[in-house]
Every structure is written in C-alpha cells, then in structure tokens.
Motif scaffolding. Structure first.
Motif, PDB file in Angstrom:
ATOM      1  N   LEU A   1      82.510  54.044   1.416  1.00 14.51           N
ATOM      2  CA  LEU A   1      81.617  54.218   2.569  1.00 14.51           C
ATOM      3  C   LEU A   1      81.306  52.879   3.223  1.00 14.51           C
ATOM      4  O   LEU A   1      81.348  52.748   4.459  1.00 14.51           O
ATOM      5  N   PHE A   2      80.983  51.860   2.415  1.00 12.70           N
ATOM      6  CA  PHE A   2      80.706  50.532   2.964  1.00 12.70           C
ATOM      7  C   PHE A   2      81.929  49.985   3.707  1.00 12.70           C
ATOM      8  O   PHE A   2      81.804  49.369   4.769  1.00 12.70           O
TER       9      PHE A   2
ATOM     10  N   PHE B   1      76.175  63.392  -2.072  1.00  9.07           N
ATOM     11  CA  PHE B   1      76.518  64.220  -0.911  1.00  9.07           C
ATOM     12  C   PHE B   1      75.250  64.705  -0.204  1.00  9.07           C
ATOM     13  O   PHE B   1      75.153  64.656   1.028  1.00  9.07           O
ATOM     14  N   VAL B   2      74.276  65.185  -0.988  1.00 14.05           N
ATOM     15  CA  VAL B   2      73.042  65.684  -0.389  1.00 14.05           C
ATOM     16  C   VAL B   2      72.305  64.563   0.341  1.00 14.05           C
ATOM     17  O   VAL B   2      71.753  64.768   1.429  1.00 14.05           O
TER      18      VAL B   2
ATOM     19  N   SER C   1      81.934  58.216   9.514  1.00 10.90           N
ATOM     20  CA  SER C   1      82.111  57.775   8.129  1.00 10.90           C
ATOM     21  C   SER C   1      81.393  58.702   7.157  1.00 10.90           C
ATOM     22  O   SER C   1      81.929  59.050   6.090  1.00 10.90           O
ATOM     23  N   TYR C   2      80.181  59.138   7.486  1.00  9.44           N
ATOM     24  CA  TYR C   2      79.447  60.069   6.627  1.00  9.44           C
ATOM     25  C   TYR C   2      80.193  61.393   6.487  1.00  9.44           C
ATOM     26  O   TYR C   2      80.297  61.956   5.392  1.00  9.44           O
TER      27      TYR C   2
ATOM     28  N   ALA D   1      81.733  62.858   3.126  1.00 16.27           N
ATOM     29  CA  ALA D   1      81.201  64.157   2.711  1.00 16.27           C
ATOM     30  C   ALA D   1      82.330  65.164   2.483  1.00 16.27           C
ATOM     31  O   ALA D   1      82.296  65.949   1.524  1.00 16.27           O
ATOM     32  N   ILE D   2      83.340  65.157   3.342  1.00 18.89           N
ATOM     33  CA  ILE D   2      84.490  66.052   3.172  1.00 18.89           C
ATOM     34  C   ILE D   2      85.184  65.774   1.845  1.00 18.89           C
ATOM     35  O   ILE D   2      85.535  66.693   1.095  1.00 18.89           O
ATOM     36  N   SER D   3      85.383  64.501   1.540  1.00 16.47           N
ATOM     37  CA  SER D   3      86.057  64.151   0.283  1.00 16.47           C
ATOM     38  C   SER D   3      85.243  64.610  -0.923  1.00 16.47           C
ATOM     39  O   SER D   3      85.812  65.057  -1.933  1.00 16.47           O
TER      40      SER D   3
END
Length: 456
Positions: A280-281, A180-181, A294-295, A299-301
């Motif tokens: 993500l891919f 995430f970071v 997409s990021y 990130a939310i998930s």
C-alpha cells in the motif's frame, strides 16, 4: 547455539473434555474469538492505513520525507512493544486463564484507539501531539501483544485432534480482514465527507467507531467459558507457578522459542507486512497512485486472498505446517523484486494505471501471506505444553511480527530514501524471509511439535 537436528515428532495433545459440565459450541468459540480479534486488528491497523496521511497532522511539515519517516516510526513503535505485551499478558494468561486475559487486552486496545480520535494535531499543541500519539500507539501494542496468543490458544485448546490447523485458520483471517475493514471504513468516510472535511476532522470518525466495536467485543467475550485444557490443568493443580521462568530459563523450551522465531515467525512477519502494508505504501508514496485507487486495489487483493487462510490452514493438517509456511517465505524472497518491478511497469502513468496488472501482482503477494500465516497458529500452539503455552508462543510470534515484520515499512522506506533506488527497500524482507526458509528448513520437521508436550 541450536543443535543441527530436527524437532522430534510426537502425537498431538489429547483434547480434554470440558470440566464442570460446561458444554462447548466450537462455532461459538471460533466466532466470538475471531470477531473480538478482528476488532483489535481493525483498531491497531487504522493508524497503519493512515500513516502517510498522519505525517502532515501530528509531525512538523517543513520536511515531508522526515515527517513520513517519523509517522512510520510511530507506526513501528506499536510493534516494538508487542513482545513486552506478550510477556506481561502471556504470563497472566498462563496463571489465571485465557478468557479473562484477552478480555483485558481488548479493553486496553479499544480505549486507546478511540482516544486517538480525540487527539489534538501538531498545529494545535506542537510536540505534545506526537507524544500523545506515540503513548497511545504503545498502549495498543501492549494490548495486541496479549491478544493474539490468547485467542489462538483459546481456539486451539477447544479444537479436536488433527484439525487445529483448520480451526485456528479462522483466527488467522482476522488480521487481514481487520486491515480490510480499516481500509473500507477510511475510504467510505473519506468519500462521504470529502477530502477537505476528512483532513479537517473526518479522520477521527474511524477511531471513534472503536467505542461501538469495543462494546460488542466485551459483550461477546463475557459470554465465553474458559479453555477446557486450562480448566483441566487448574483442577489438577498443575498450573504453572512461574510461566516466565519455565518458558525462557528452561534451556530446552528456550531452544524451541528460538526455533519458532528464526525458523517461522520472523519470515512470516516480513511476508505479511510486505504483501499488505508495504504494498500500500509503495502504491501511494512511490508510484503516486491516487489514494482511492490504491485502497480499492489492495482491498480487492484482500477479498480474493482471505479464503486461502482457511485453505492453507486445513491443508497443513494433512501435509504439515512446515512445507506451506517455508514455501511462502521462499517464494517471497525470490519474487518480490520482479513483482515490484511489475507494479512500477503497470503504473507508468499514475493517473491511468493498468488496474488488472496491479491487482494480479497484489493478489500474488496476499497468496504468500496466506501461506505463511494460515498454519502458524496451529504450529505455535503445538510447539509448547499447555501450562506455559500462552507465554511461550506469544513472545516469538510478537517478536517476529512486531519487530521483524512491523518495521518493514520504516526500514524499506529508509533504504529506498537513502539509496535513491525504489527497490532497495525490498532487500530487508527478502533477506529475512530467506533466512527463515533456511533456518526452518534445517531445524524444524514436518509437524514441529515439542517432544514431551502431551498433558498428563
């Protein structure tokens, strides 16, 4: 061949009092171990978060598909050497101690990551560019091979009886939080600098940040004391003289290594990398969702799902590790195809996708990740005796995650490209997850502890 029998149940190892009057603050132990490990995962996953982007920087651009596969193969190279790192640093950790071993691993990881920020591109130096990149990825993989086993062992050997699942679950959050970071830093850098600047030189910034994180990590870990259980072994003269031989030449212990691999970590690895990296891919390369969108969705998930690592780790102290981990594998094997079909449906218009629908499907995948990953550190620690624990648990973990899991993006993308079916790649993680659910269901009992593993 494994005998058709379950692993016998024994009581957890008694927790030794720290020797030499060393006072242990469990919160400090968890915080220091987790923060350092988080930084290592951040370092390792920066490349994964930018793998598609790097295909145009470090590889020939004449064939975009070939460049993407080469970039993913480089991503996988870091995973391929993780088992070797597990052997090298696992042995060192069982011989000289946990603390100093994972201090060495964080130095290697931090420096390797920061140096990626200085690499010349393919346009500047040709083939030397991917050669240097692969070399640094291999160094990262070796370091990570020694890091996780040390951190998980260190925390578990401080934890009180009956609460190892809970306390080690904080270590388990670090991989996802590190991912995430890495996403957050990349996104912030890209938005602040703009696309043109980011593609020119801005992509180096997240890697150079590793110098700062390395300094913090080393300072924190230098303040830690050695594991009390290892100190007890050392003071009694019972430290293993040959951890590799005891771990893998001993037939009974090797049997538990194989059970841990095929009955737990292989499935856990593919579920972890499918639910985060391949998702993500798939969003970016298959569904053509904009990188910012997409990021943010991934990130939310991660933010929503991360607390569940601790929930499932704690639950595993009450009902056992096995039912939670294998349920996560089985759910993934059964539902990945419909989930990804749903993602395709919600992204029919890539410029205006159904954000809520995509977020829900991504969150479901992260829930599976937390189920398989939350309890696994405690499971592995309790499977092996203290004198060879670092070595014995590190190898199946890093084969399961580094080989079976780490190559999910590459294998899935290759299958999709070869068949022309965007869901064909899911056959790999579904098959491995199902295999693990079957093997683990047959050969592992509720707790999965090794008979005779109580320290004298």
């Amino acid at each position: 061949m494994l005998q058709h029998e379950t692993v016998p149940v024994v009581q957890p190892e008694p927790v030794a009092r720290p020797v030499d009057d060393v006072k242990v603050d469990l919160r400090q132990v968890i915080g220091a171990s987790s923060l350092g490990t988080l930084f290592e995962w951040y370092d390792f996953y920066l490349y994964g978060s930018l793998a598609a982007f790097f295909s145009g920087l470090f590889f020939p651009t004449g064939n975009p598909t070939a460049a993407l596969l080469a970039s993913l193969a480089t991503f996988g190279a870091g995973f391929a050497v993780r088992p070797f790192g597990a052997i090298v640093f696992g042995r060192l950790g069982d011989l000289v101690g946990r603390k100093y071993t994972f201090l060495v691993t964080i130095l290697i990881m931090g420096l390797s990551t920061a140096l990626i920020g200085f690499l010349p591109t393919y346009q500047s130096v040709g083939l030397l560019s991917p050669i240097l990149l692969v070399s640094l990825r291999l160094a990262q993989g070796l370091a990570l091979g020694g890091e996780y086993g040390g951190a998980a062992t260190y925390v578990a050997e401080h934890a009180p009886e009956g609460r190892r699942g809970y306390y080690t679950s904080f270590i388990q959050t670090t991989a996802t939080v590190g991912f995430f970071v890495s996403l957050a830093v990349i996104l912030a850098t890209r938005l602040l600098l703009g696309d043109a600047t980011f593609k020119s030189w801005g992509w180096r910034v997240p890697f150079l940040l590793s110098f700062v994180l390395l300094g913090i990590s080393v300072y924190i870990r230098l303040r830690l004391h050695e594991s009390p259980l290892f100190l007890k072994l050392k003071s009694s003269g019972k430290v293993s003289k040959n951890p590799l031989k005891e771990s893998f030449a001993n037939k009974e212990n090797l049997r538990y290594v194989l059970i841990a691999l095929f009955g737990a970590t292989a499935g856990q690895g593919v579920v972890w990398y499918t639910g985060q990296f391949y998702a993500l891919f798939f969003l970016q390369n298959t569904l053509k969702i904009h990188f910012t969108t997409s990021y943010i969705l991934v990130a939310i998930s991660l933010v929503v799902g991360t607390p569940l690592f601790v929930v499932f780790g704690r639950l595993s102290d009450k009902i056992g590790r096995k039912p939670i981990m294998l349920a996560g594998c089985l759910l993934g094997a059964i539902t990945y195809v419909p989930i990804y079909m749903g993602m395709k449906y919600f992204a029919t218009d890539p410029a205006n996708p159904n954000y809520v629908g995509l977020a829900i499907l991504l969150i479901i995948q992260v829930v599976y990740v937390t189920m398989v990953y939350g309890p696994i550190a405690a499971f592995l620690v309790e499977l092996f005796p203290t004198r060879i624990r670092y070595t014995s648990m590190s190898l199946p973990y890093h084969v399961g995650n580094g080989i079976f899991g780490g190559f999910v993006p590459l294998i899935a993308t290759w299958l999709t490209t070869a068949t022309g079916n965007i869901y064909a790649g899911l056959a790999y993680p579904c098959g491995i997850a199902l295999l693990t659910a079957i093997v683990g269901g047959i050969y592992i009992n509720k707790s999965g502890r090794l008979e005779g593993a109580v320290d004298a």
